[in-house]
Design an enzyme around this catalytic site. Structure first.
Site, PDB file in Angstrom:
ATOM      1  N   LYS A 160      -4.194   9.256   6.129  1.00  0.00           N
ATOM      2  CA  LYS A 160      -4.344   9.925   4.770  1.00  0.00           C
ATOM      3  C   LYS A 160      -5.124  11.092   4.868  1.00  0.00           C
ATOM      4  O   LYS A 160      -6.567  10.758   4.674  1.00  0.00           O
ATOM      5  CB  LYS A 160      -5.691   8.684   4.642  1.00  0.00           C
ATOM      6  CG  LYS A 160      -4.549   7.667   3.820  1.00  0.00           C
ATOM      7  CD  LYS A 160      -5.059   6.412   2.628  1.00  0.00           C
ATOM      8  CE  LYS A 160      -6.512   6.455   1.120  1.00  0.00           C
ATOM      9  NZ  LYS A 160      -4.571   6.630   0.339  1.00  0.00           N
TER      10      LYS A 160
HETATM   11  C1  LIG Z   1       1.078   7.608   0.755  1.00  0.00           C
HETATM   12  C2  LIG Z   1       0.535   6.381   0.470  1.00  0.00           C
HETATM   13  N1  LIG Z   1       1.089   4.995   1.032  1.00  0.00           N
HETATM   14  C3  LIG Z   1       1.104   3.618   0.742  1.00  0.00           C
HETATM   15  C4  LIG Z   1      -0.056   3.877   0.226  1.00  0.00           C
HETATM   16  C5  LIG Z   1      -0.655   2.284   0.126  1.00  0.00           C
HETATM   17  O1  LIG Z   1      -1.661   1.880   0.209  1.00  0.00           O
HETATM   18  P1  LIG Z   1      -2.803   1.109   0.502  1.00  0.00           P
HETATM   19  O2  LIG Z   1      -1.986  -0.550  -0.130  1.00  0.00           O
HETATM   20  O3  LIG Z   1      -3.363   1.201   1.493  1.00  0.00           O
HETATM   21  O4  LIG Z   1      -3.680   1.279  -0.870  1.00  0.00           O
HETATM   22  C6  LIG Z   1      -0.659   4.555   0.017  1.00  0.00           C
HETATM   23  C7  LIG Z   1      -2.265   4.697  -0.961  1.00  0.00           C
HETATM   24  O5  LIG Z   1      -3.474   4.430  -0.566  1.00  0.00           O
HETATM   25  C8  LIG Z   1      -0.571   6.246   0.212  1.00  0.00           C
HETATM   26  O6  LIG Z   1      -1.263   7.317  -0.496  1.00  0.00           O
END
Ligand SMILES: Cc1ncc(COP(=O)(O)O)c(C=O)c1O
Length: 321
Positions: A160
């Site tokens: 992230k």
């Molecule tokens: C690139 C990406 N993939 C997947 C997700 C889904 O992750 P989460 O369920 O922890 O929000 C997110 C969102 O945070 C994201 O930015």
């Protein structure tokens, strides 16, 4: 998305509480120029019957944030529990009584020319009324983008990391310009990784399938919640394995998961119907379960939720300075 955000909203910035309008960074800030920040995103759900706001899995989100910050050698000086309490205090301070979205951010804050990372870091947490996002109620039409998912050895996708979101931004921009609602990204090896900002699941032969953690995915917390719900509530077999592009064309159901999209059904991929071309039964059931769990209506999953409006100790002011 934040156009309507009240500038008087109280945010946590530079170790104190202040109005959003005063939380500013300088033009030479390292993270602004080189993308060297790490963010999180979590939701709070309003429960009307209990007159209560419930943070969804704050411990997992803050643990992930702290671990991901470690990738950029940023040490977050609070525990996950303290960050949960701090966030609850922030929401209470703003008096939000409705669904909220919370965005923690850690970043390289020195104002310098040059890419070298020094030890100067800053932190922020902004809580806001949950913004409108992709409406998936009728099902989405997704397209496989020509952009490839970033590789772990280039910019770790699990991290992230702010700069890595150029990847999803390019993909989703291309998809929307081509008439799709959302993009699906493949890895350099041609396997399905995820969507631009959500994870992906397929239903095939009665089993739930999702790409594993080592396919350059963001290890989603919603992904984890949905896998648990599928296994424990629906007794479904859940398999984490590489997924070929053409499995998207022959499977029975597809959906995306993420904090923002929640559980979003996909009914068409690359101009082909997914299964019957309608929202499938497994997707519908899991979406219902997820919503019920997040709003605190399923006793078995209450441990995921942290109530905001009850006696939670404020983080003492000297820890904030
Ligand atoms: C690139 C990406 N993939 C997947 C997700 C889904 O992750 P989460 O369920 O922890 O929000 C997110 C969102 O945070 C994201 O930015």
């Amino acid at each position: 998305m934040t156009d309507s955000l009240n500038p008087e909203t109280i945010v946590f910035f530079e170790n104190r509480l202040m109005p959003l309008s005063e939380a500013r960074v300088g033009i030479l800030t390292h993270a602004l120029n080189y993308g060297t920040g790490v963010f999180e995103g979590l939701r709070g759900y309003w429960n009307e019957e209990e007159n209560q706001l419930l943070l969804m899995r704050p411990r997992e989100h803050f643990l992930r944030w702290k671990q991901n910050c470690g990738i950029l050698r940023i040490e977050v000086p609070w525990s996950a529990a303290e960050l949960g309490d701090l966030t609850a205090g922030l929401v209470r301070r703003n008096g939000f009584r409705g669904d909220v979205y919370i965005k923690p951010l850690a970043y390289k804050s020195s104002q310098q020319i040059g890419i070298h990372m020094d030890g100067q870091n800053a932190f922020a947490i902004v809580a806001m009324p949950a913004p409108a996002y992709l409406d998936s109620s009728q099902g989405l039409h997704a397209g496989v983008t020509s952009w490839r998912r970033i590789e772990d050895n280039a910019i770790p996708g699990r991290g992230k990391i702010c700069g890595s979101y150029v990847n999803g931004a390019l993909a989703s921009d291309e998809a929307r310009r081509n008439g799709f609602d959302e993009a699906i990204l493949l890895t350099e090896a041609g396997h399905v990784a995820e969507a631009a900002s959500s994870n992906i699941f397929l239903v095939r032969h009665g089993k739930l399938i999702t790409p594993p953690a080592n396919e350059n995915i963001l290890e989603g917390i919603t992904r984890d919640s949905v896998m648990e719900l599928a296994r424990k509530e629906l007794r479904l077999e859940v398999i984490e394995r590489p997924v070929d592009r053409t499995e998207l064309y022959v499977c029975d159901e597809i959906f995306f998961t993420g904090t923002m999209v929640e559980l979003a059904p996909v009914i068409r991929v690359d101009h082909r119907p997914v299964g019957s071309g309608q929202i499938g039964p497994v997707t519908a059931e899991l979406r219902h379960l997820y919503t019920q769990a997040a709003r605190g209506r399923l006793e078995a999953w209450r441990h995921w939720l942290m109530p905001v409006y009850e006696a939670v100790e404020e983080l003492s002011s000297d820890r904030l300075r």
